[in-house]
Write a protein that holds these residues in place. Sequence first.
Motif, PDB file in Angstrom:
ATOM      1  N   LEU A   1      31.988  45.311  44.701  1.00 50.94           N
ATOM      2  CA  LEU A   1      32.566  46.135  44.199  1.00 50.94           C
ATOM      3  C   LEU A   1      34.452  45.799  44.288  1.00 50.94           C
ATOM      4  N   THR A   2      34.762  46.491  45.136  1.00 47.25           N
ATOM      5  CA  THR A   2      36.247  46.591  45.717  1.00 47.25           C
ATOM      6  C   THR A   2      36.498  45.377  45.427  1.00 47.25           C
ATOM      7  N   GLU A   3      36.401  44.463  46.338  1.00 47.96           N
ATOM      8  CA  GLU A   3      36.596  43.059  46.191  1.00 47.96           C
ATOM      9  C   GLU A   3      37.138  42.286  44.453  1.00 47.96           C
ATOM     10  N   ASP A   4      36.237  42.350  44.174  1.00 47.27           N
ATOM     11  CA  ASP A   4      35.894  42.362  43.153  1.00 47.27           C
ATOM     12  C   ASP A   4      36.110  42.863  41.846  1.00 47.27           C
ATOM     13  N   ALA A   5      36.786  43.784  41.281  1.00 42.07           N
ATOM     14  CA  ALA A   5      37.708  44.738  40.684  1.00 42.07           C
ATOM     15  C   ALA A   5      39.419  44.312  41.490  1.00 42.07           C
ATOM     16  N   CYS A   6      39.336  43.646  43.133  1.00 41.66           N
ATOM     17  CA  CYS A   6      41.053  43.733  43.479  1.00 41.66           C
ATOM     18  C   CYS A   6      41.164  41.968  42.599  1.00 41.66           C
ATOM     19  N   LYS A   7      40.402  41.445  42.676  1.00 43.84           N
ATOM     20  CA  LYS A   7      39.974  39.549  42.613  1.00 43.84           C
ATOM     21  C   LYS A   7      40.460  38.978  40.977  1.00 43.84           C
ATOM     22  N   LYS A   8      39.955  40.008  40.002  1.00 45.25           N
ATOM     23  CA  LYS A   8      39.592  40.036  38.849  1.00 45.25           C
ATOM     24  C   LYS A   8      40.684  40.525  38.254  1.00 45.25           C
ATOM     25  N   LEU A   9      40.971  41.918  38.422  1.00 45.75           N
ATOM     26  CA  LEU A   9      41.968  42.648  37.733  1.00 45.75           C
ATOM     27  C   LEU A   9      42.684  43.091  38.243  1.00 45.75           C
ATOM     28  N   LEU A  10      42.929  44.254  39.731  1.00 40.80           N
ATOM     29  CA  LEU A  10      43.840  44.522  40.497  1.00 40.80           C
ATOM     30  C   LEU A  10      45.487  44.047  41.277  1.00 40.80           C
ATOM     31  N   ALA A  11      44.996  42.709  41.435  1.00 43.29           N
ATOM     32  CA  ALA A  11      46.069  42.102  42.108  1.00 43.29           C
ATOM     33  C   ALA A  11      45.849  40.434  41.566  1.00 43.29           C
ATOM     34  N   ASN A  12      47.842  40.216  41.658  1.00 47.70           N
ATOM     35  CA  ASN A  12      47.784  39.074  41.026  1.00 47.70           C
ATOM     36  C   ASN A  12      48.088  38.147  42.339  1.00 47.70           C
ATOM     37  N   GLN A  13      46.662  37.050  41.972  1.00 41.06           N
ATOM     38  CA  GLN A  13      46.372  36.544  44.074  1.00 41.06           C
ATOM     39  C   GLN A  13      47.415  35.190  44.013  1.00 41.06           C
ATOM     40  N   VAL A  14      47.920  34.952  43.081  1.00 39.06           N
ATOM     41  CA  VAL A  14      49.040  34.168  43.135  1.00 39.06           C
ATOM     42  C   VAL A  14      50.653  34.690  43.525  1.00 39.06           C
ATOM     43  N   MET A  15      50.820  36.259  43.454  1.00 36.21           N
ATOM     44  CA  MET A  15      51.878  36.715  43.985  1.00 36.21           C
ATOM     45  C   MET A  15      51.964  37.575  45.429  1.00 36.21           C
ATOM     46  N   GLU A  16      50.693  38.195  45.074  1.00 35.13           N
ATOM     47  CA  GLU A  16      50.037  39.256  45.927  1.00 35.13           C
ATOM     48  C   GLU A  16      49.049  38.993  46.659  1.00 35.13           C
ATOM     49  N   THR A  17      48.929  40.035  47.433  1.00 39.64           N
ATOM     50  CA  THR A  17      48.275  40.003  48.744  1.00 39.64           C
ATOM     51  C   THR A  17      46.882  41.449  48.894  1.00 39.64           C
ATOM     52  N   PHE A  18      45.536  41.665  48.917  1.00 38.36           N
ATOM     53  CA  PHE A  18      45.415  43.286  49.422  1.00 38.36           C
ATOM     54  C   PHE A  18      44.690  43.349  49.780  1.00 38.36           C
ATOM     55  N   ASP A  19      44.196  44.655  50.925  1.00 40.25           N
ATOM     56  CA  ASP A  19      43.383  44.374  51.436  1.00 40.25           C
ATOM     57  C   ASP A  19      43.017  46.086  50.943  1.00 40.25           C
ATOM     58  N   TYR A  20      41.983  46.852  51.874  1.00 41.06           N
ATOM     59  CA  TYR A  20      41.117  47.472  51.127  1.00 41.06           C
ATOM     60  C   TYR A  20      40.462  48.557  52.548  1.00 41.06           C
ATOM     61  N   THR A  21      40.435  50.201  52.352  1.00 44.29           N
ATOM     62  CA  THR A  21      39.955  50.626  53.693  1.00 44.29           C
ATOM     63  C   THR A  21      38.918  51.392  52.336  1.00 44.29           C
ATOM     64  N   LEU A  22      37.440  51.501  52.871  1.00 43.24           N
ATOM     65  CA  LEU A  22      36.141  52.105  52.837  1.00 43.24           C
ATOM     66  C   LEU A  22      36.080  53.878  53.155  1.00 43.24           C
ATOM     67  N   ALA A  23      35.888  54.345  52.848  1.00 42.28           N
ATOM     68  CA  ALA A  23      35.611  55.551  53.231  1.00 42.28           C
ATOM     69  C   ALA A  23      35.180  56.173  52.463  1.00 42.28           C
ATOM     70  N   GLU A  24      33.820  57.274  52.696  1.00 42.01           N
ATOM     71  CA  GLU A  24      32.971  58.352  52.168  1.00 42.01           C
ATOM     72  C   GLU A  24      33.824  59.188  52.054  1.00 42.01           C
TER      73      GLU A  24
END
Length: 74
Positions: A50-73
């Motif tokens: 879900l996080t990957e999808d959100a980043c790729k589809k909306l949160l990050a502009n992959q032409v100009m940005e990169t992203f990473d994430y950390t999951l925590a319970e």
Amino acid sequence: MPLKELLDPQGKAVNNSLHNLGINQVHDVRIGKHVTLSIEATSKEAAAKLTEDACKKLLANQVMETFDYTLAEG
């Protein structure tokens, strides 16, 4: 975060300002955004997907940005 290949004018300005303040040990500043999501998922793998999808589809502009994430319970 901006891709490493792209100029980061805001980071450059902060880096120069730090040097003007006498803080010369800093050599590179990159400025980006931080987003926190609260996700309901059946597993850690599902939350990651879900996080990957959100980043790729909306949160990050992959032409100009990169992203990473950390999951925590929580």
